[in-house]
Design a protein around this motif. Structure first.
Motif, PDB file in Angstrom:
ATOM      1  N   ALA A   1       4.004  15.852  -0.718  1.00  0.00           N
ATOM      2  CA  ALA A   1       5.092  16.799  -0.457  1.00  0.00           C
ATOM      3  C   ALA A   1       5.769  16.439   0.864  1.00  0.00           C
ATOM      4  CB  ALA A   1       4.560  18.229  -0.412  1.00  0.00           C
ATOM      5  N   ALA A   2       4.970  16.124   1.866  1.00  0.00           N
ATOM      6  CA  ALA A   2       5.532  15.745   3.158  1.00  0.00           C
ATOM      7  C   ALA A   2       6.255  14.408   3.061  1.00  0.00           C
ATOM      8  CB  ALA A   2       4.431  15.695   4.216  1.00  0.00           C
ATOM      9  N   ALA A   3       5.656  13.473   2.327  1.00  0.00           N
ATOM     10  CA  ALA A   3       6.295  12.164   2.175  1.00  0.00           C
ATOM     11  C   ALA A   3       7.634  12.301   1.459  1.00  0.00           C
ATOM     12  CB  ALA A   3       5.376  11.222   1.396  1.00  0.00           C
ATOM     13  N   THR A   4       7.665  13.149   0.441  1.00  0.00           N
ATOM     14  CA  THR A   4       8.911  13.374  -0.286  1.00  0.00           C
ATOM     15  C   THR A   4       9.987  13.902   0.640  1.00  0.00           C
ATOM     16  OG1 THR A   4       7.670  13.811  -2.317  1.00  0.00           O
ATOM     17  CG2 THR A   4       9.954  14.599  -2.238  1.00  0.00           C
ATOM     18  N   ALA A   5       9.604  14.838   1.503  1.00  0.00           N
ATOM     19  CA  ALA A   5      10.562  15.386   2.462  1.00  0.00           C
ATOM     20  C   ALA A   5      11.099  14.302   3.383  1.00  0.00           C
ATOM     21  CB  ALA A   5       9.907  16.497   3.276  1.00  0.00           C
ATOM     22  N   LEU A   6      10.292  13.279   3.613  1.00  0.00           N
ATOM     23  CA  LEU A   6      10.699  12.186   4.501  1.00  0.00           C
ATOM     24  C   LEU A   6      11.309  11.028   3.728  1.00  0.00           C
ATOM     25  CD1 LEU A   6       7.657  12.375   6.922  1.00  0.00           C
ATOM     26  CD2 LEU A   6      10.054  12.748   7.541  1.00  0.00           C
TER      27      LEU A   6
ATOM     28  N   ALA B   1      -6.052  12.358   2.551  1.00  0.00           N
ATOM     29  CA  ALA B   1      -5.054  11.531   1.868  1.00  0.00           C
ATOM     30  C   ALA B   1      -4.010  11.085   2.874  1.00  0.00           C
ATOM     31  CB  ALA B   1      -4.383  12.318   0.738  1.00  0.00           C
ATOM     32  N   SER B   2      -3.661   9.815   2.796  1.00  0.00           N
ATOM     33  CA  SER B   2      -2.679   9.258   3.716  1.00  0.00           C
ATOM     34  C   SER B   2      -1.640   8.514   2.892  1.00  0.00           C
ATOM     35  CB  SER B   2      -3.402   8.321   4.690  1.00  0.00           C
ATOM     36  OG  SER B   2      -2.668   8.141   5.860  1.00  0.00           O
ATOM     37  N   VAL B   3      -0.386   8.856   3.090  1.00  0.00           N
ATOM     38  CA  VAL B   3       0.710   8.313   2.281  1.00  0.00           C
ATOM     39  C   VAL B   3       1.710   7.620   3.203  1.00  0.00           C
ATOM     40  CG1 VAL B   3       2.673   8.940   0.816  1.00  0.00           C
ATOM     41  CG2 VAL B   3       0.460  10.078   0.513  1.00  0.00           C
ATOM     42  N   ASN B   4       2.149   6.424   2.816  1.00  0.00           N
ATOM     43  CA  ASN B   4       3.125   5.681   3.620  1.00  0.00           C
ATOM     44  C   ASN B   4       4.548   6.186   3.403  1.00  0.00           C
ATOM     45  OD1 ASN B   4       1.364   3.914   4.937  1.00  0.00           O
ATOM     46  ND2 ASN B   4       1.439   2.416   3.271  1.00  0.00           N
ATOM     47  N   ILE B   5       5.351   6.117   4.467  1.00  0.00           N
ATOM     48  CA  ILE B   5       6.763   6.486   4.419  1.00  0.00           C
ATOM     49  C   ILE B   5       7.591   5.202   4.529  1.00  0.00           C
ATOM     50  CG2 ILE B   5       8.586   7.860   5.503  1.00  0.00           C
ATOM     51  CD1 ILE B   5       6.191   9.497   4.481  1.00  0.00           C
TER      52      ILE B   5
ATOM     53  N   GLY C   1       6.498   4.927   8.581  1.00  0.00           N
ATOM     54  CA  GLY C   1       5.564   5.929   9.079  1.00  0.00           C
ATOM     55  C   GLY C   1       4.526   6.255   8.029  1.00  0.00           C
ATOM     56  N   HIS C   2       3.753   7.279   8.292  1.00  0.00           N
ATOM     57  CA  HIS C   2       2.803   7.746   7.276  1.00  0.00           C
ATOM     58  C   HIS C   2       2.506   9.217   7.544  1.00  0.00           C
ATOM     59  CE1 HIS C   2      -0.173   6.776  10.482  1.00  0.00           C
ATOM     60  NE2 HIS C   2      -0.865   7.765   9.944  1.00  0.00           N
ATOM     61  N   VAL C   3       1.945   9.867   6.535  1.00  0.00           N
ATOM     62  CA  VAL C   3       1.543  11.273   6.645  1.00  0.00           C
ATOM     63  C   VAL C   3       0.091  11.375   6.196  1.00  0.00           C
ATOM     64  CG1 VAL C   3       1.966  13.649   5.899  1.00  0.00           C
ATOM     65  CG2 VAL C   3       3.852  12.005   5.956  1.00  0.00           C
ATOM     66  N   THR C   4      -0.692  12.107   6.942  1.00  0.00           N
ATOM     67  CA  THR C   4      -2.094  12.310   6.580  1.00  0.00           C
ATOM     68  C   THR C   4      -2.374  13.793   6.439  1.00  0.00           C
ATOM     69  OG1 THR C   4      -2.803  10.292   7.715  1.00  0.00           O
ATOM     70  CG2 THR C   4      -4.486  11.981   7.335  1.00  0.00           C
ATOM     71  N   ILE C   5      -3.150  14.122   5.440  1.00  0.00           N
ATOM     72  CA  ILE C   5      -3.617  15.494   5.232  1.00  0.00           C
ATOM     73  C   ILE C   5      -5.143  15.465   5.098  1.00  0.00           C
ATOM     74  CG2 ILE C   5      -3.649  17.494   3.682  1.00  0.00           C
ATOM     75  CD1 ILE C   5      -0.950  17.439   4.719  1.00  0.00           C
TER      76      ILE C   5
ATOM     77  N   CYS D   1       0.832  -1.192   0.000  1.00  0.00           N
ATOM     78  CA  CYS D   1       0.000   0.000   0.000  1.00  0.00           C
ATOM     79  C   CYS D   1       0.874   1.254   0.000  1.00  0.00           C
ATOM     80  CB  CYS D   1      -0.911   0.002   1.222  1.00  0.00           C
ATOM     81  SG  CYS D   1      -1.970   1.456   1.300  1.00  0.00           S
ATOM     82  N   ARG D   2       0.594   2.156  -0.946  1.00  0.00           N
ATOM     83  CA  ARG D   2       1.360   3.393  -1.036  1.00  0.00           C
ATOM     84  C   ARG D   2       0.557   4.607  -0.607  1.00  0.00           C
ATOM     85  NH1 ARG D   2       6.055   3.195  -3.835  1.00  0.00           N
ATOM     86  NH2 ARG D   2       6.299   5.085  -2.577  1.00  0.00           N
ATOM     87  N   GLU D   3      -0.747   4.567  -0.878  1.00  0.00           N
ATOM     88  CA  GLU D   3      -1.569   5.747  -0.616  1.00  0.00           C
ATOM     89  C   GLU D   3      -3.017   5.316  -0.387  1.00  0.00           C
ATOM     90  OE1 GLU D   3      -2.235   8.203  -4.050  1.00  0.00           O
ATOM     91  OE2 GLU D   3      -2.393  10.042  -2.875  1.00  0.00           O
ATOM     92  N   VAL D   4      -3.660   6.020   0.513  1.00  0.00           N
ATOM     93  CA  VAL D   4      -5.081   5.779   0.771  1.00  0.00           C
ATOM     94  C   VAL D   4      -5.785   7.127   0.676  1.00  0.00           C
ATOM     95  CG1 VAL D   4      -6.771   5.003   2.486  1.00  0.00           C
ATOM     96  CG2 VAL D   4      -4.563   3.833   2.279  1.00  0.00           C
ATOM     97  N   VAL D   5      -6.874   7.176  -0.053  1.00  0.00           N
ATOM     98  CA  VAL D   5      -7.550   8.456  -0.276  1.00  0.00           C
ATOM     99  C   VAL D   5      -9.035   8.318   0.030  1.00  0.00           C
ATOM    100  CG1 VAL D   5      -8.026  10.308  -1.929  1.00  0.00           C
ATOM    101  CG2 VAL D   5      -5.902   8.991  -2.123  1.00  0.00           C
ATOM    102  N   TYR D   6      -9.549   9.258   0.819  1.00  0.00           N
ATOM    103  CA  TYR D   6     -10.987   9.355   1.058  1.00  0.00           C
ATOM    104  C   TYR D   6     -11.500  10.612   0.400  1.00  0.00           C
ATOM    105  CZ  TYR D   6     -15.316  10.862   3.100  1.00  0.00           C
ATOM    106  OH  TYR D   6     -16.584  11.337   3.233  1.00  0.00           O
ATOM    107  N   PRO D   7     -12.551  10.571  -0.375  1.00  0.00           N
ATOM    108  CA  PRO D   7     -13.245   9.374  -0.825  1.00  0.00           C
ATOM    109  C   PRO D   7     -12.634   8.751  -2.084  1.00  0.00           C
ATOM    110  CG  PRO D   7     -14.416  11.299  -1.592  1.00  0.00           C
ATOM    111  CD  PRO D   7     -13.243  11.804  -0.816  1.00  0.00           C
ATOM    112  N   GLY D   8     -11.618   9.387  -2.623  1.00  0.00           N
ATOM    113  CA  GLY D   8     -11.010   8.844  -3.830  1.00  0.00           C
ATOM    114  C   GLY D   8     -11.975   8.906  -4.996  1.00  0.00           C
ATOM    115  N   ARG D   9     -11.774   7.983  -5.929  1.00  0.00           N
ATOM    116  CA  ARG D   9     -12.629   7.969  -7.118  1.00  0.00           C
ATOM    117  C   ARG D   9     -13.767   6.956  -6.966  1.00  0.00           C
ATOM    118  NH1 ARG D   9      -7.733   7.019 -11.216  1.00  0.00           N
ATOM    119  NH2 ARG D   9      -7.291   5.581  -9.496  1.00  0.00           N
TER     120      ARG D   9
END
Lengths: 422, 422
Positions: free
Chosen positions: A404-409, A328-332, A386-390, A235-243
């Protein structure tokens, strides 16, 4: 955290014991801390992610009956952070009076994909076409490979082959394109005595997940469906509500509730689904908190971790309403080079997260609204760190900021993920 | 948590050290855990609220130079959970190279109300009329009482008398109605060598608070103003936005930012204000996380605890935007009877929160959207044991639900609080 001697007879100390001490257990322990609920974890190593957060740590494995008994004796209820459990050890504990939530019947389904497929199918729930590839005892690998090829001739190559036990994050899953590859996969699995099943390769329109929480009396709450993005099974990314179209979301939620009923789960259950040619299929289930609902910590009124605690302690379940229109939640992950990436470049001294944050963290925190979670795990290539959520009101913006945050990490946007479309 | 021997020379282990281990420190440690930032606390007792959450615990008091040096040696930065610090010990540490955030100049203002009043007044900021009641050394109590009476004859009885150091949650504050009472208060204070100041009793229209976070370079962010409700000097409820008119809110925010500049704070600063006859006055300040911003954990994009960490570690400050239109946060106290109230009626074994939650918790969690925080403190009458926060879109509804949950946890609505008006 005082480590408990295996085999000692301690006075009960923890309300909730978790078998496994990874980040899922860590985040359950973080939720427990807020409610002053005492936790114990069974950790493979004393520096596992949850070990520094749980109140008590028992070092051992789920197959170690003595370590498991120590856990059972010091906790009111046992729950799980992963599927690598020993059902025999658990059955012994349950017979001796240990409260397992989820219980053995649910666990049999959760840890064995063949069981899961069979029980869902028996319940009339939609799964991909599949076949369990167990020959009679002593069956040759060519017998098994032959069954696989027969399946492929019916459903077409490529097919998906899965180890029925032990797989996670893409491990134990193979996309098999021809008979030659089939022979190799089967031979490798036989060498490890790994039972297999084969499934049709579904032409996926959208991957989604629904996570529910269920109490012992059957009361169930569900977070809204999310779209998930996997690369190589991770899993790389989880999006609510997504498509996820609203009608599909409703159908997915209803299906997930049915799955929870078939599984008889107490606690959180994650149901991973495919939509293919308009039909919804259950791909995988997990009877524990799951990557597809980390977004619920900040993105929903009650997180999956808190509701998992509430469910296993038989407390009223919390409201699952989202608190924003888009999340949006992205894994680190650990950097491919094997270095620390940007996560721990300053002062990182190892797996408990070292002392302080690295420079990558500063840049990630500079992203507006970034909710950064670091699990205190030693960085290794491809390891979830880890993960980052926005949370926000614009679909594209929340993904952009999360990445952007994930890239920084140290985890940039994969080439195959398009941030242009919401 | 391994306790550190006072006087030992440990290798550095924690990024952030907190002097004090109450619930404020606990919630800072909870925020630190999410970011895998290591914490150490100086605890008066090994079972203080934060002791079970911090990574390391040093048992000692702020006046104990050896314990404080142990803290200084194992942490990158020292910060504070309360005002009962020893400025002399801190000055010695700072001279020896310890990083204090907030620094000594801010602390002098934060721990001494006379200093605070003087510095704010010198900065042209509005405070109630006041006078420091220190006579020359050896001045008789009647001299001090006489000065108090002279103040009262100018500003009118009753007046407010405050200990300049050591007061919190209403302790060390007296409303004095006449000369006789004045004599008694002054005599009592003299017996404890407690310096006093006297202030006009302001006819308060509304009590409000603004909490800001400030980095070393002066960058400041502010959460929106909230209305607070105190009974007998103890905070009972905090409401966003409350009845604070928008124009007053803007004025209060600007004033709080000025106060933060005068204080030169690094970290979080809480500014408690009165509005009286249209004029805004600074009542109290606290250079640490504060009760008036517990609502920010779920109610704002970034909590005061996380921003305090970010500020003292010189990391970018997080967005302070609320995530709902209305937020109510209610404190949970030990029951007057001295029993456990409803908080720990089942399985509670003491100050670390016992094992599991009591029946009151189940009823509180049944309140929709209840965010319950329990600090793991042994219940005592009137002691702050936790808080409940509700976020929502209706002013009256969020208060109603917050108080429903508080009631379930043993803290019913006080007679003097009207839930009917938003």
């Amino acid at each position: 955290m005082p480590e408990r001697e295996n085999g000692s007879s301690p006075t009960p100390t923890a309300a909730v014991g978790i078998v496994g001490a990874g980040q899922l257990a860590r985040m359950v322990c973080e939720a427990a801390s807020v409610l002053s609920i005492r936790t114990a974890v069974l950790a493979g190593h004393h520096d596992d992610a949850a070990a520094s957060v749980a109140h008590d740590v028992v070092v051992g494995t789920p197959a170690d009956a003595i370590a498991m008994r120590t856990m059972a004796q010091c906790c009111d209820v046992l729950t799980f952070d992963h599927e690598q459990v020993d059902l025999g050890v658990l059955a012994d504990l349950e017979r001796a009076g240990t409260l397992l939530r989820p219980g053995l019947e649910t666990l049999r389904m959760a840890v064995d994909k063949a069981q899961m497929r069979a029980r869902l199918q028996a319940g009339g729930l939609p799964v991909p076409a599949y076949e369990v590839l167990d020959g009679p005892p002593g069956a040759s690998t060519s017998h098994v490979a032959g069954a696989l090829e027969a399946f492929a001739s019916r459903y077409g190559w490529p097919v998906v082959v899965k180890a029925t036990r032990g797989g996670y994050d893409g491990k134990g899953v193979w996309v098999v394109h021809d008979a030659g590859e089939a022979q190799r996969v089967v031979a490798g699995a036989a060498a490890n005595a790994t039972p297999l099943l084969v499934e049709e390769l579904v032409k996926i329109d959208i991957e989604l997940a629904v996570v529910v929480a269920r109490r012992a009396d059957g009361e169930t709450v569900a977070w809204p469906p999310v779209e998930t993005a996997q690369i190589d099974g991770v899993c790389r990314e989880v999006v609510y509500p997504g498509r996820v179209p609203p009608a599909l979301a409703r159908e997915a939620s209803a299906l997930a509730r049915e799955v929870a009923g078939v599984a008889g789960v107490t606690g959180v259950l994650a149901v991973e689904l495919f939509s293919a040619d308009g039909r919804l299929l259950v791909n995988e289930i997990a009877a524990r908190p799951h990557n597809s609902a980390h977004w619920t910590i900040e993105g929903a009124t009650t997180s999956q971790f808190e509701n998992h605690l509430r469910a296993v302690l038989d407390l009223p379940l919390g409201d699952t309403s989202p608190i924003a229109s888009h999340v949006a939640s992205v894994n680190i992950f650990g950097a491919p080079s094997g270095g620390t990436g940007s996560t721990g470049s300053t002062g990182s001294t190892g797996s408990t997260g070292g002392r302080g944050p690295g420079s990558g963290l500063a840049h990630a925190l500079a992203v507006r609204g970034a909710h950064v979670h670091l699990y205190g795990k030693a960085p290794r290539p491809g390891r979830k760190l880890g993960h980052v959520t926005i949370c926000g009101e614009d679909a594209r913006d929340v993904r952009r900021r999360a990445w952007a945050a994930a890239t920084a990490l140290g985890t940039p946007v994969p080439a195959s993920l398009d941030l242009g479309t919401p």
